[in-house]
Design an enzyme around this catalytic site. Structure first.
Site, PDB file in Angstrom:
ATOM      1  N   LYS A  72      46.862  30.801  36.996  1.00  0.00           N
ATOM      2  CA  LYS A  72      46.980  30.662  38.448  1.00  0.00           C
ATOM      3  C   LYS A  72      47.548  29.287  38.828  1.00  0.00           C
ATOM      4  CE  LYS A  72      43.813  30.399  42.443  1.00  0.00           C
ATOM      5  NZ  LYS A  72      42.495  30.812  42.951  1.00  0.00           N
ATOM      6  N   ASP A  98      37.765  30.205  37.755  1.00  0.00           N
ATOM      7  CA  ASP A  98      37.908  30.272  39.205  1.00  0.00           C
ATOM      8  C   ASP A  98      36.653  30.869  39.845  1.00  0.00           C
ATOM      9  OD1 ASP A  98      38.975  30.408  41.752  1.00  0.00           O
ATOM     10  OD2 ASP A  98      40.860  31.295  41.117  1.00  0.00           O
ATOM     11  N   ASP A  99      36.043  30.117  40.753  1.00  0.00           N
ATOM     12  CA  ASP A  99      34.875  30.594  41.512  1.00  0.00           C
ATOM     13  C   ASP A  99      33.670  30.884  40.621  1.00  0.00           C
ATOM     14  OD1 ASP A  99      36.591  30.464  43.649  1.00  0.00           O
ATOM     15  OD2 ASP A  99      36.172  32.478  44.389  1.00  0.00           O
ATOM     16  N   HIS A 109      37.016  35.045  39.921  1.00  0.00           N
ATOM     17  CA  HIS A 109      37.375  35.166  41.341  1.00  0.00           C
ATOM     18  C   HIS A 109      37.473  36.647  41.729  1.00  0.00           C
ATOM     19  CE1 HIS A 109      39.867  34.855  44.981  1.00  0.00           C
ATOM     20  NE2 HIS A 109      39.744  33.537  44.963  1.00  0.00           N
ATOM     21  N   ASP A 146      36.766  25.551  39.021  1.00  0.00           N
ATOM     22  CA  ASP A 146      37.441  24.923  40.165  1.00  0.00           C
ATOM     23  C   ASP A 146      36.513  24.678  41.345  1.00  0.00           C
ATOM     24  OD1 ASP A 146      37.233  27.588  41.005  1.00  0.00           O
ATOM     25  OD2 ASP A 146      39.195  27.601  41.962  1.00  0.00           O
ATOM     26  N   ASN A 147      35.420  25.425  41.438  1.00  0.00           N
ATOM     27  CA  ASN A 147      34.441  25.228  42.516  1.00  0.00           C
ATOM     28  C   ASN A 147      33.225  26.072  42.198  1.00  0.00           C
ATOM     29  OD1 ASN A 147      37.023  26.884  44.073  1.00  0.00           O
ATOM     30  ND2 ASN A 147      35.112  28.017  43.789  1.00  0.00           N
ATOM     31  N   CYS A 174      39.798  26.366  45.873  1.00  0.00           N
ATOM     32  CA  CYS A 174      40.878  26.540  44.898  1.00  0.00           C
ATOM     33  C   CYS A 174      42.014  25.518  44.958  1.00  0.00           C
ATOM     34  CB  CYS A 174      41.468  27.935  45.057  1.00  0.00           C
ATOM     35  SG  CYS A 174      40.279  29.274  44.926  1.00  0.00           S
ATOM     36  N   ARG A 218      42.974  22.170  42.532  1.00  0.00           N
ATOM     37  CA  ARG A 218      44.144  22.153  41.649  1.00  0.00           C
ATOM     38  C   ARG A 218      45.065  20.968  41.957  1.00  0.00           C
ATOM     39  NH1 ARG A 218      41.923  26.833  41.476  1.00  0.00           N
ATOM     40  NH2 ARG A 218      42.309  28.261  39.735  1.00  0.00           N
ATOM     41  N   HIS A 244      48.871  28.105  42.579  1.00  0.00           N
ATOM     42  CA  HIS A 244      48.207  27.889  43.866  1.00  0.00           C
ATOM     43  C   HIS A 244      48.375  26.484  44.443  1.00  0.00           C
ATOM     44  CE1 HIS A 244      44.504  29.006  46.570  1.00  0.00           C
ATOM     45  NE2 HIS A 244      45.664  29.290  47.143  1.00  0.00           N
ATOM     46  N   LYS A 248      30.801  27.750  47.288  1.00  0.00           N
ATOM     47  CA  LYS A 248      32.219  27.424  47.409  1.00  0.00           C
ATOM     48  C   LYS A 248      32.568  27.035  48.845  1.00  0.00           C
ATOM     49  CE  LYS A 248      36.714  29.833  47.139  1.00  0.00           C
ATOM     50  NZ  LYS A 248      37.397  31.066  46.721  1.00  0.00           N
TER      51      LYS A 248
END
Length: 545
Positions: free
Chosen positions: A128, A33-34, A219, A324-325, A71, A75, A130, A370
Site C-alpha cells: 500500500k 494496517d489498522d 484493514h 500504522d495505527n 494511514c 506513511r 497512500h 485509530k
C-alpha cells in the site's frame, strides 16, 4: 537554517569487524494496517504469528513505539523522517489548499528510497502506497526501483472475475503499469509473493537492498481465506471481555506492561453476556476473519524469511516490523453512507470490519482507537531483528517514533542525507537514530518532545508526561504515562506548570511545521473519507479489457 550535508557514520554501535562493515546491511521494513498493539503473539495476542514470534524471540520488542494514528499521515512520516505536515500530508491524501495539507509527499521531504538509492541500495516495495494518488507521486517516481501494490488507502482482497457495484475489481500497479488482481488470487499473498520475487531478482546484483512491505491486512474489509478462518472457529466464543483479560495477563507476564498497569475501560463496549446468541455468533465471525487476515500476513513474513535464508542474506539483514495505527474503533459517517455487504463476512462481498468492541481488545490495555491521539490510536508494536547485533529476547521501553526510523536506517547503511536533492533544498530530518537503543539497549537521547496533530487531535510527549486534547475539545488533558499509560487519571488541574510548558512547546512546533487550526481546513462532507475513520474505499475502477 538548513543543515549542511549530514553524514551518518557507524560510531561503535555494532559489534562487527571493519571487514563486515564494508558489507552494508540489507534493510526490510514491514508495516501492517489498522492492527492493534496486542494482536500479535509477541505482544500478548492469541492469533497464530509464529514468524513474528521468532523475530521477537531472536530480536527486540519496544514497549513504546508511536505512529501518527491513521494511514496516510503515518506513511508520510515513516517514509520521510518528517512530521506529516512538514511532508505535505497534515490531514490525509486529499488536497486542502495549503502546502502542509496538499495530500502528497512534497519534494523537500526525501523518501527512504531516494536517500538509500543514492547510497547504492536497490529499493523495492510491495503493498500500500497512500501518499500521493497522481501518477507523478507514485513509488517509482519517489525512488523505488520496483513496486507492486495499490496506490490508495484500501483495497479488496479478492477479485471475483466480473465487475459489479458490490464487488469491484482490485486495481493494482506494478512499476507504473495498471492492471487488476487476477481472480482466485488473495492480495495479502500477492504482496508477500512479489516481495519474495523482488528479493530473488535483486540477488543477481552486488548491491545491498531496502525492501518496504506495506501490507493492507488487517484493514477492512474483512475478507480472508477459508482455511485460515477455519483455524479460529470457536476461539472467540469466550467474548471480548474474557479475551481482553487474557491478553492483558499475557502482556504482564511477558514484561510488556507493568504488573500494576492501569487498564483503560470503554463504557461504550457492552458486556459480552448482554448479547443474544445470534449476536454473539455474528461477532465471533468478525473476529475469526480478522484473526485469519493477520495469520495470513504472518505466513507471508515466513516466506520472506525463507527467501532470505535461501539467498544466504539472513545474517546481514535488519528487519523492523510495525503497525500504522491502532485498531479501528467506531464507525464515523462524516457525511457518507456505510458500505453494505453483498456476501457473508470473510468473502469477496464483505464490507464489514472489526468494530469497536473487538478493537478494544486489539488495543489492550490502552484507551481509544485509530485516528485518536490517545495511546490506543498512536501505539504500535515494534519488533527489530538483526542476528548477531540485536540482543535476542530484548524488551525495551523505547519511547520512539516513526520519524526515528529514517536516521536509524541511514546510519546503519552509511548513507548521506543531502541538503539539496535535484536542486531542491531538503527538510532536515526531525528524528533521532535508534541505533543505541537497538544495539546497546541505551535510552534514547531526545532533545525535543514528540508531537502530534491530526484532524484537531493534538498531543505532546516529554519524558513521563503526555499532554493531549481530543477534537472538538481544545481543553488539554495531562497524563503521567509512566504510571498511567491507560490514561485514566487527568492531572492537568494538579500540574498547571507542566501543562503550560508542554502547550507552549506544542505552539512552537505547530508554527515550525505549518500546522493550522483544524477548523480552518476541515473538509465539508465526505472529502478524504470513504471508509470507517478515514480509510479509503476499495476502488470501483473499471476492469481492464
Amino acid at each position: 537554517m538548513k543543515k549542511m550535508l549530514t553524514t551518518f557514520v557507524l560510531l561503535g554501535c555494532f559489534s562487527w569487524s571493519m571487514a563486515q562493515q564494508k558489507q552494508r546491511p540489507n534493510i526490510i521494513l514491514i508495516m501492517v494496517d489498522d492492527m492493534g498493539y496486542s494482536d500479535i503473539a509477541p505482544y500478548g495476542g492469541e492469533i497464530q504469528t509464529p514468524n513474528l514470534s521468532r523475530l521477537a524471540a531472536e530480536g527486540l520488542r519496544l514497549q513504546e513505539f508511536y505512529n501518527n494514528s491513521i494511514c496516510a499521515p503515518t506513511r508520510a512520516s515513516l517514509l520521510t523522517g518528517q512530521s506529516n505536515h512538514k511532508a505535505g500530508i497534515g490531514f490525509f491524501n486529499v488536497n486542502l489548499g495549503l502546502p502542509a495539507y496538499q495530500g502528497y509527499l512534497n519534494q523537500e521531504s526525501l523518501t527512504l528510497a531516494e536517500v538509500l538509492k543514492q547510497a547504492g541500495y536497490s529499493t523495492l516495495m510491495a503493498g500500500k502506497w497512500h501518499v500521493g494518488d497522481d501518477s507523478i507521486y507514485w513509488p517509482n517516481q519517489r525512488g523505488f526501483d520496483r513496486f507492486y501494490g495499490f496506490i490508495g488507502g484500501a483495497s479488496n482482497y479478492f477479485d471475483i472475475g466480473s465487475y459489479t457495484d458490490k464487488v469491484p475489481p482490485v486495481p493494482l500497479v506494478e512499476n507504473n503499469r495498471r492492471f487488476n488482481l487476477e481472480p482466485g488470487r488473495y492480495l495479502t499473498d500477492e504482496i508477500a509473493g512479489h516481495a519474495v520475487t523482488f528479493l530473488e531478482e535483486q540477488s543477481h546484483t552486488n548491491k545491498p537492498f531496502f525492501l518496504y512491505v506495506a501490507y493492507n491486512a488487517p484493514h477492512w474489509p474483512l475478507q480472508a481465506l477459508p482455511e485460515d478462518i477455519a483455524k479460529y472457529r470457536g476461539r472467540y466464543a469466550i467474548g471480548w471481555d474474557s479475551l481482553r483479560n487474557e491478553r492483558i495477563a499475557r502482556q504482564k507476564q511477558l514484561g510488556l506492561i507493568k504488573p500494576d498497569a492501569t487498564i483503560a475501560p470503554d463504557p461504550e463496549v457492552p458486556s459480552w453476556e448482554s448479547l443474544t446468541y445470534d449476536e454473539k455468533k455474528l461477532w465471533e465471525k468478525k473476529m475469526e476473519v480478522y484473526a485469519a487476515m493477520i495469520d495470513r500476513m504472518d505466513q507471508g513474513i515466513g516466506k520472506i524469511l525463507d527467501k532470505l535464508k535461501a539467498l544466504k542474506k539472513d545474517d546481514n539483514t535488519l528487519i523492523v516490523f510495525i503497525s500504522d495505527n491502532g485498531a479501528q474503533g467506531g464507525f464515523i459517517p462524516a457525511g457518507r453512507k456505510r458500505q453494505r455487504s453483498s456476501g457473508p463476512i470473510g468473502t469477496a462481498g464483505s464490507y464489514d470490519y472489526q468494530e469497536q468492541s473487538w478493537a478494544h481488545v486489539s488495543n489492550a490495555p490502552f484507551r481509544s482507537y485509530k485516528a485518536s491521539a490517545y495511546e490506543g490510536g498512536i501505539s504500535s508494536p515494534l519488533v527489530a531483528w538483526f542476528p548477531g547485533h540485536i540482543k535476542a529476547g530484548s524488551i525495551a521501553r523505547g519511547t520512539a517514533h516513526l520519524i526515528d526510523l529514517a536516521p536509524t536506517f541511514y546510519e546503519i547503511a552509511g548513507a548521506t542525507y543531502p541538503a539539496t536533492y535535484h536542486n531542491v533544498s531538503t527538510n532536515p530530518l526531525q528524528g533521532v537514530s535508534l541505533s543505541p537503543l537497538f544495539f546497546s539497549l541505551r535510552e534514547i537521547d531526545r532533545a525535543t518532545p514528540l508531537f502530534w496533530e491530526r484532524a484537531g487531535n493534538r498531543a505532546v510527549r516529554k519524558g513521563r508526561w503526555k499532554l493531549i486534547s481530543s477534537y472538538p475539545s481544545k481543553q488539554w488533558e495531562l497524563f503521567d504515562i509512566e504510571r498511567d499509560r491507560g490514561e485514566t487519571n487527568n492531572l492537568a488541574a494538579q500540574q498547571p506548570q507542566v501543562v503550560k510548558e508542554l502547550s507552549a512547546a506544542y505552539d512552537v512546533w505547530a508554527k515550525d511545521n505549518n500546522v493550522v487550526d483544524y477548523d480552518r481546513v476541515k473538509p465539508v462532507g465526505p472529502a478524504g473519507f470513504a471508509g470507517p475513520t478515514g480509510g479509503s474505499s476499495p476502488s470501483p475502477a473499471g476492469r481492464k479489457k
